[in-house]
Design an enzyme around this catalytic site. Structure first.
Site, PDB file in Angstrom:
ATOM      1  N   LYS A   1      29.441  44.577  49.407  1.00  0.00           N
ATOM      2  CA  LYS A   1      30.117  43.681  48.452  1.00  0.00           C
ATOM      3  C   LYS A   1      30.624  42.453  49.205  1.00  0.00           C
ATOM      4  CE  LYS A   1      34.223  43.365  45.446  1.00  0.00           C
ATOM      5  NZ  LYS A   1      35.292  44.072  44.715  1.00  0.00           N
TER       6      LYS A   1
ATOM      7  N   ASP B   1      38.844  37.307  45.787  1.00  0.00           N
ATOM      8  CA  ASP B   1      38.912  37.876  44.446  1.00  0.00           C
ATOM      9  C   ASP B   1      40.274  37.561  43.825  1.00  0.00           C
ATOM     10  OD1 ASP B   1      38.782  39.390  42.148  1.00  0.00           O
ATOM     11  OD2 ASP B   1      38.824  41.340  43.158  1.00  0.00           O
TER      12      ASP B   1
ATOM     13  N   LYS C   1      44.856  38.455  39.004  1.00  0.00           N
ATOM     14  CA  LYS C   1      45.617  39.521  39.667  1.00  0.00           C
ATOM     15  C   LYS C   1      47.106  39.223  39.648  1.00  0.00           C
ATOM     16  CE  LYS C   1      42.187  41.428  42.773  1.00  0.00           C
ATOM     17  NZ  LYS C   1      42.150  42.753  42.108  1.00  0.00           N
TER      18      LYS C   1
ATOM     19  N   ASP D   1      38.040  41.276  50.406  1.00  0.00           N
ATOM     20  CA  ASP D   1      37.098  41.782  49.405  1.00  0.00           C
ATOM     21  C   ASP D   1      35.636  41.591  49.823  1.00  0.00           C
ATOM     22  OD1 ASP D   1      37.113  43.316  47.148  1.00  0.00           O
ATOM     23  OD2 ASP D   1      37.027  41.636  45.746  1.00  0.00           O
TER      24      ASP D   1
ATOM     25  N   ASP E   1      38.217  41.151  36.460  1.00  0.00           N
ATOM     26  CA  ASP E   1      38.606  41.639  37.790  1.00  0.00           C
ATOM     27  C   ASP E   1      37.737  42.812  38.254  1.00  0.00           C
ATOM     28  OD1 ASP E   1      40.017  41.655  40.125  1.00  0.00           O
ATOM     29  OD2 ASP E   1      41.839  42.568  39.310  1.00  0.00           O
TER      30      ASP E   1
ATOM     31  N   GLU F   1      34.753  42.719  39.056  1.00  0.00           N
ATOM     32  CA  GLU F   1      33.649  41.809  39.341  1.00  0.00           C
ATOM     33  C   GLU F   1      32.688  42.345  40.395  1.00  0.00           C
ATOM     34  OE1 GLU F   1      36.436  41.751  40.925  1.00  0.00           O
ATOM     35  OE2 GLU F   1      35.690  41.566  42.968  1.00  0.00           O
TER      36      GLU F   1
ATOM     37  N   ARG G   1      31.331  45.234  40.963  1.00  0.00           N
ATOM     38  CA  ARG G   1      30.204  46.011  40.441  1.00  0.00           C
ATOM     39  C   ARG G   1      29.144  45.127  39.809  1.00  0.00           C
ATOM     40  NH1 ARG G   1      34.212  49.492  36.847  1.00  0.00           N
ATOM     41  NH2 ARG G   1      35.537  48.935  38.611  1.00  0.00           N
TER      42      ARG G   1
HETATM   43  N1  BES Z   1      38.571  44.110  44.971  1.00  0.00           N
HETATM   44  C1  BES Z   1      39.211  44.834  43.949  1.00  0.00           C
HETATM   45  C2  BES Z   1      39.587  46.248  44.380  1.00  0.00           C
HETATM   46  C3  BES Z   1      40.824  46.381  45.213  1.00  0.00           C
HETATM   47  C4  BES Z   1      42.063  46.174  44.633  1.00  0.00           C
HETATM   48  C5  BES Z   1      40.738  46.755  46.525  1.00  0.00           C
HETATM   49  C6  BES Z   1      43.196  46.327  45.410  1.00  0.00           C
HETATM   50  C7  BES Z   1      41.872  46.915  47.281  1.00  0.00           C
HETATM   51  C8  BES Z   1      43.111  46.695  46.722  1.00  0.00           C
HETATM   52  C9  BES Z   1      38.308  44.936  42.737  1.00  0.00           C
HETATM   53  O1  BES Z   1      37.522  43.846  42.481  1.00  0.00           O
HETATM   54  C10 BES Z   1      39.192  45.121  41.565  1.00  0.00           C
HETATM   55  O2  BES Z   1      39.919  44.221  41.261  1.00  0.00           O
HETATM   56  N2  BES Z   1      39.114  46.273  40.935  1.00  0.00           N
HETATM   57  C11 BES Z   1      39.929  46.588  39.828  1.00  0.00           C
HETATM   58  C12 BES Z   1      39.062  47.272  38.800  1.00  0.00           C
HETATM   59  C13 BES Z   1      39.702  47.415  37.467  1.00  0.00           C
HETATM   60  C14 BES Z   1      39.887  46.067  36.814  1.00  0.00           C
HETATM   61  C15 BES Z   1      38.825  48.294  36.610  1.00  0.00           C
HETATM   62  C16 BES Z   1      41.068  47.487  40.298  1.00  0.00           C
HETATM   63  O3  BES Z   1      40.836  48.342  41.145  1.00  0.00           O
HETATM   64  O4  BES Z   1      42.181  47.282  39.841  1.00  0.00           O
HETATM   65 ZN    ZN Z   2      37.035  42.684  44.068  1.00  0.00          ZN
HETATM   66 MN    MN Z   3      38.500  42.390  41.294  1.00  0.00          MN
END
Ligand code: BES
Ligand code: ZN
Ligand code: MN
Length: 614
Positions: free
Chosen positions: A385, A390, A397, A407, A467, A469, A471
């Site tokens: 990834k 992000d 966020k 990220d 968010d 994103e 995937r």
């Molecule tokens: N890059 C983040 C995942 C992440 C968040 C890694 C915090 C480490 C710390 C990813 O893109 C993300 O934002 N995922 C969301 C998914 C949700 C919206 C279904 C998450 O984990 O909150």
């Molecule tokens: Zn992310």
């Molecule tokens: Mn995200």
């Protein structure tokens, strides 16, 4: 339409406009400090220690005083290159035991704790253990020569050191004056000596390498160091390689964003470290140390990529990094970068959707490794990834945004591995390393929740949370490895979900795969490289959560099991029969205590690739 008439807003708006209409070289002079701090990613200082910023202020400052790191910056263009942290220049070598083996500024002596009889262990519970000391071999002779100084050192530090029972622990340093020379001496624990257990040396190589590096760093001004290891350590290639990888990776320090005065080089004066192994020949030792060093270069790469902030490392400078990795691979790696047009031709609508709101154009990075002899038994895909930042997009966020430069941790792991394999040149395997690099930002073109994107395998995705994103970008990268490149198995690493961190903590990754053999392979690799990984379930019934009312899929599931639904989502973009594993590294990518990258994944991916050709 009405404009907000509040004073503060009006004023900063006007200032921004004024600055925007000025020639860029004058911009910084007119931007009030409070505005610079909020609108620029890396805040600049106004003295000669300045590390520069997005503004084109270098022309109005004294260039000779400026740090060279950001020479390519301009107001209008994103940074085009990222500098790399070089490996320590200290040499590491192996030598046999000789009369003057202890001839160095720093002398480290490795000691095993003797195996305890079972009855002894029972005794342990009853009363405080009497400090008994056992040293053997050359170390014993050395102790005698030093008038029992080593034995004393052990007794004095018995509680923590226990005859050396915990691998990698180091005693305080003794300063001695012998033969007209001042020397520093310390003991390094090697664990418990139990030759009946065939894994008694597990982890010893890396523990010793780390102890070596930290002691060489804390013992300032030491130029030469030697470590004596008892015969039982042997000089197997694996243990020496581990020692070397861990030694060099521990000496990593990111000085790229510091001005001269605040740079700190670990073990700055260290020139050479010699490993003296009793009773074994040094045959093949140099090659083993050299491969360990090559692997450490990969780990450095991974850390450099994760540590770099987004105003240095964007999709363009990451693509440039990939090109340089290929250039340094003696022709074993070919680099292809697909721009927006090419990605459109492949129909990568999911990836391009995420990338729409960025200043820098998305870059699809594709590295192909072929072994030097061209003999290929297996073709594999490795995807990372590559979100250089992000923000969350329109689902912006509200927590931990400042961490989201990490990220690109998956991309960092696979590109670190690419750097390592370009040097180590494993046999029998062709590797396709793919990163769909972009940023998840906000502008007028950005995807909004409810938009529907079409991925390159034709599946349509309703984006219900911008968010989620990662995937989306991964979907197209996985399809590319599967369909375009025809890889027979694929692994993918990503900082994909906060949910995985909630489940497993920050110390290990989650491995999601329906294939038991691949799960076992990855488990074995992780054990060898000491990067913790834990298999997670791929609960099929949760697929219900990904059903959309209007498209083939939606990009988020329900409130619970978010790491699993993310893994299930990805499974839609690879042939059902093909071994595929998603590894969520959101936790282990970052050292939350020290605020730096861990380098997680570079060794794991390199190990997995190397095993594929065997
Ligand atoms: N890059 C983040 C995942 C992440 C968040 C890694 C915090 C480490 C710390 C990813 O893109 C993300 O934002 N995922 C969301 C998914 C949700 C919206 C279904 C998450 O984990 O909150
Ligand atoms: Zn992310
Ligand atoms: Mn995200």
């Amino acid at each position: 339409m009405k404009f907000c008439s509040r004073n503060c807003l009006g004023r900063s708006f006007a200032t921004t406009l004024a600055v925007a209409s000025l020639p860029s070289q004058y911009a910084s002079a007119f931007v009030p400090n409070h505005l610079m701090a909020t609108s620029l990613s890396l805040v600049s200082a106004t003295n000669s220690n300045s590390i520069g910023y997005r503004g084109g202020s270098s022309q109005v400052r004294n260039m000779s005083k400026m740090d060279q790191t950001f020479e390519t910056w301009s107001f209008d263009e994103p940074c085009k290159t990222m500098s790399w942290t070089e490996i320590s220049e200290a040499s590491l070598s192996v030598a046999g035991l000789s009369d003057n083996w202890d001839d160095s500024d720093l002398v480290l002596i490795g000691v095993f704790a003797p195996k305890k009889e079972e009855s002894d262990e029972d005794e342990d519970d009853k009363k405080e253990e009497e400090p008994t000391v056992e040293i053997s071999g050359e170390a014993k002779a050395y102790d005698e020569k030093m008038g029992g100084a080593l034995s004393n050192l052990m007794i004095e530090n018995f509680k923590a050191f226990k005859n050396g029972a915990s691998a990698g622990s180091v005693t305080p340093t003794l300063r001695v004056f012998a033969d007209g020379k001042s020397q520093r001496i310390a003991l390094v624990g090697l664990g418990t000596l139990d030759e009946e257990k065939d894994d008694f040396l597990e982890g010893v190589g890396s523990a010793v390498g780390k102890a070596l590096a930290t002691t060489c760093n804390s013992e300032k001004k030491a130029k030469t160091a030697k470590i004596l290891l008892p015969e039982a350590v042997g000089s197997s290639a694996d243990i020496l390689k581990d020692m070397s990888t861990s030694f060099y990776s521990t000496l990593y320090a990111d000085n790229r964003f510091r001005s001269e005065k605040s740079k700190e080089t670990p073990a700055e004066d260290l020139e050479s470290v010699t490993i003296v192994v009793e009773g074994s020949s040094a045959d093949g030792a140099d090659a083993a140390l050299e491969s360990g060093k090559k692997l450490a270069k990969g780990v450095h790469m991974t850390k450099d990529i994760v540590n770099a902030p987004h105003n240095v490392l964007n999709s363009l400078s990451l693509a440039e990094t990939a090109k340089r990795i290929a250039e340094e691979s003696d022709g074993t790696i070919k680099c292809e970068i697909l721009g927006v047009k090419e990605c459109e031709e492949f129909g990568m609508g999911a990836f391009l959707g995420v990338a729409r709101a960025s200043e820098t154009p998305p870059q699809f990075i594709h590295l192909t490794y072929t072994p030097p002899d061209g003999v290929v038994k297996k073709k594999v895909g490795v995807v990372g990834k590559g979100l250089l930042f992000d923000t969350g997009g329109y689902n912006i966020k509200t927590a931990m945004m400042e961490l989201m430069k990490f990220d690109c941790g998956g991309a960092a792991a696979v590109l670190g591995a690419a750097r390592a394999i370009g040097q180590l040149k494993p046999e029998g395997v062709e590797v396709h390393i793919c990163v769909a690099a972009c940023e998840n930002m906000i502008n007028g073109k950005g995807v909004v929740p409810s938009d529907i994107l079409t991925a390159s395998n034709g599946k349509t995705i309703e984006v219900l949370n911008t968010d989620a994103e990662g995937r989306l970008t991964l979907a197209d990268a996985i399809v590319y490895c599967d369909k375009e490149m025809g890889c027979s198995s694929i692994i993918e690493l990503s900082t994909l979900t906060g949910a995985c961190m909630v489940a497993l903590g920050s110390g290990m990754s989650g491995v999601f795969t329906e294939n038991d053999d691949l799960a076992k392979e990855l488990e074995d690799c992780a054990k060898v490289t000491e990067e913790k990984a834990w298999r997670m379930p791929m609960e099929k019934s949760y697929n219900e959560q990904l059903k959309s009312k209007i498209a083939d899929l939606k990009n988020i599931g329900g409130r619970y099991g978010g790491a699993i639904t993310a893994g299930l989502f990805l499974q839609n973009f690879v042939d059902k029969k093909k071994p595929f594993a998603h590894i969520d590294i959101a936790g282990p990518v970052w050292d939350f205590n020290n605020g730096v990258a861990t380098g997680y994944g570079a060794k794991l991916v390199t190990e997995w690739i190397t095993r594929q050709g065997k």
